[in-house]
Design a protein around this motif. Structure first.
Motif, PDB file in Angstrom:
ATOM      1  N   GLY A  98       0.901  -1.331  -0.151  1.00  0.00           N
ATOM      2  CA  GLY A  98       0.145   0.335  -0.004  1.00  0.00           C
ATOM      3  C   GLY A  98       0.975   1.342   0.503  1.00  0.00           C
ATOM      4  N   LEU A  99       0.474   2.067  -1.063  1.00  0.00           N
ATOM      5  CA  LEU A  99       0.888   3.668  -0.668  1.00  0.00           C
ATOM      6  C   LEU A  99       0.240   4.809  -0.388  1.00  0.00           C
ATOM      7  CD1 LEU A  99       3.049   2.793  -3.612  1.00  0.00           C
ATOM      8  CD2 LEU A  99       3.945   3.090  -2.084  1.00  0.00           C
ATOM      9  N   TRP A 100       0.489   5.765  -0.183  1.00  0.00           N
ATOM     10  CA  TRP A 100      -0.520   6.387   0.678  1.00  0.00           C
ATOM     11  C   TRP A 100      -0.646   7.247  -0.736  1.00  0.00           C
ATOM     12  CZ3 TRP A 100      -3.012   6.776   5.514  1.00  0.00           C
ATOM     13  CH2 TRP A 100      -2.148   6.354   6.132  1.00  0.00           C
ATOM     14  N   ALA A 101      -1.991   7.968  -0.046  1.00  0.00           N
ATOM     15  CA  ALA A 101      -2.776   9.200  -2.146  1.00  0.00           C
ATOM     16  C   ALA A 101      -1.504   9.521  -2.400  1.00  0.00           C
ATOM     17  CB  ALA A 101      -3.645   9.454  -1.216  1.00  0.00           C
ATOM     18  N   GLY A 103       2.265   9.287  -1.963  1.00  0.00           N
ATOM     19  CA  GLY A 103       2.933   8.360  -2.822  1.00  0.00           C
ATOM     20  C   GLY A 103       2.160   7.331  -4.016  1.00  0.00           C
ATOM     21  N   GLN A 104       1.223   7.829  -4.024  1.00  0.00           N
ATOM     22  CA  GLN A 104       0.609   7.354  -5.824  1.00  0.00           C
ATOM     23  C   GLN A 104       0.422   8.018  -6.646  1.00  0.00           C
ATOM     24  OE1 GLN A 104      -3.498   5.662  -4.347  1.00  0.00           O
ATOM     25  NE2 GLN A 104      -3.188   4.409  -3.270  1.00  0.00           N
ATOM     26  N   ALA A 223      -5.252  12.261  -6.216  1.00  0.00           N
ATOM     27  CA  ALA A 223      -5.172  12.280  -4.903  1.00  0.00           C
ATOM     28  C   ALA A 223      -4.594  13.219  -4.377  1.00  0.00           C
ATOM     29  CB  ALA A 223      -2.943  10.949  -5.413  1.00  0.00           C
TER      30      ALA A 223
END
Length: 253
Positions: A98-101, A103-104, A223
């Motif tokens: 999982g990547l935070w918003a 990070g995305q 994001a």
């Protein structure tokens, strides 16, 4: 009879002498041809026939784009699983974790700006014979290593090693002129890789491998803030500025 030796100049920071009167117009002419081919490539990419006609360069541009996604995701803590390049020029970099918003958004932006940064670095390397050879060796090695580790498609297995072999051969056996042309040509091709599909850059979604997916600019807008077309325009301005400035510096003798 007076024998006048030709004045030599040393490009800033690189230490490689060139004859100013001879080299400057030659390099400018080479860069004009390279830029003209890049523009024609972008135009051709907007048609299906052009995409197929330039298929090797189309697949190489996909590699630039998707590798930037995958490597950035890995740097942010995700697991870069595989890179798939389809014969039609589309592709994807699959990563898990999982990547935070934010990070995305960074991963999405890296796919658009990463190839341009790497391409401009190759253009700048053309100021030095040694840096030019190292850039070609680095690109050839990167193509081979990433193909072995991450690429999981027949199209990628065929085309990418061919480009790697060409880059390594020119680095090892090519003349100074052809090494310079090759590194600038491949650098510019990398820098304009994002323009393989202008509709993708300036749209919220796209078709990848027959499936509709969120575009990179759409993912950034989702994001963060501001619409996808704003990010498409901002990224375009950044890329054009980087390429233009890099070519200016590379041709400054």
């Amino acid at each position: 009879m007076e024998n006048k030796s030709q004045q030599l100049v040393v490009p800033a920071k690189w230490g490689l002498p060139y004859a100013e009167d001879e080299m400057k117009p030659v390099v400018k002419r080479e860069q004009t041809y390279i830029l003209a081919f890049a523009v024609l490539t972008i135009i051709a990419w907007q048609t299906r026939i052009g995409t197929l006609a330039l298929l090797p360069f189309t697949l190489l541009s996909t590699w630039w784009h998707e590798m930037a996604h995958g490597l950035t995701a890995a740097l942010l803590g995700a697991n870069f699983e595989r890179l798939v390049i389809f014969a039609d020029g589309s592709g994807f970099a699959e990563h898990s974790g999982g990547l935070w918003a934010v990070g995305q958004a960074i991963v999405a932006a890296a796919g658009l700006l990463g190839p341009s940064v790497a391409g401009c670095a190759m253009i700048l390397a053309s100021r030095s014979r040694r840096a030019t050879r190292l850039a070609l060796l680095a690109l050839g090695t990167a193509l081979l290593v990433t193909t072995l580790i991450w690429v999981r498609s027949v199209a990628g297995w065929i085309v990418l090693p061919a480009f790697a072999a060409a880059a390594l051969y020119i680095a090892a056996r090519g003349s100074a002129k052809w090494q310079r042309i090759a590194v600038e040509f491949l650098g510019v091709q990398g820098a304009v890789a994002v323009y393989q599909d202008l509709g993708y850059l300036f749209s919220p979604g796209a078709v990848v491998g027959g499936h509709v997916a969120l575009s990179d600019t759409g993912r950034i807008a989702d994001a963060l803030f501001l619409p996808y077309w704003f990010w498409g325009g901002a990224i375009t301005i950044a890329i054009v500025t980087m390429v233009w400035k890099s070519l200016q510096i590379a041709g400054r003798y």
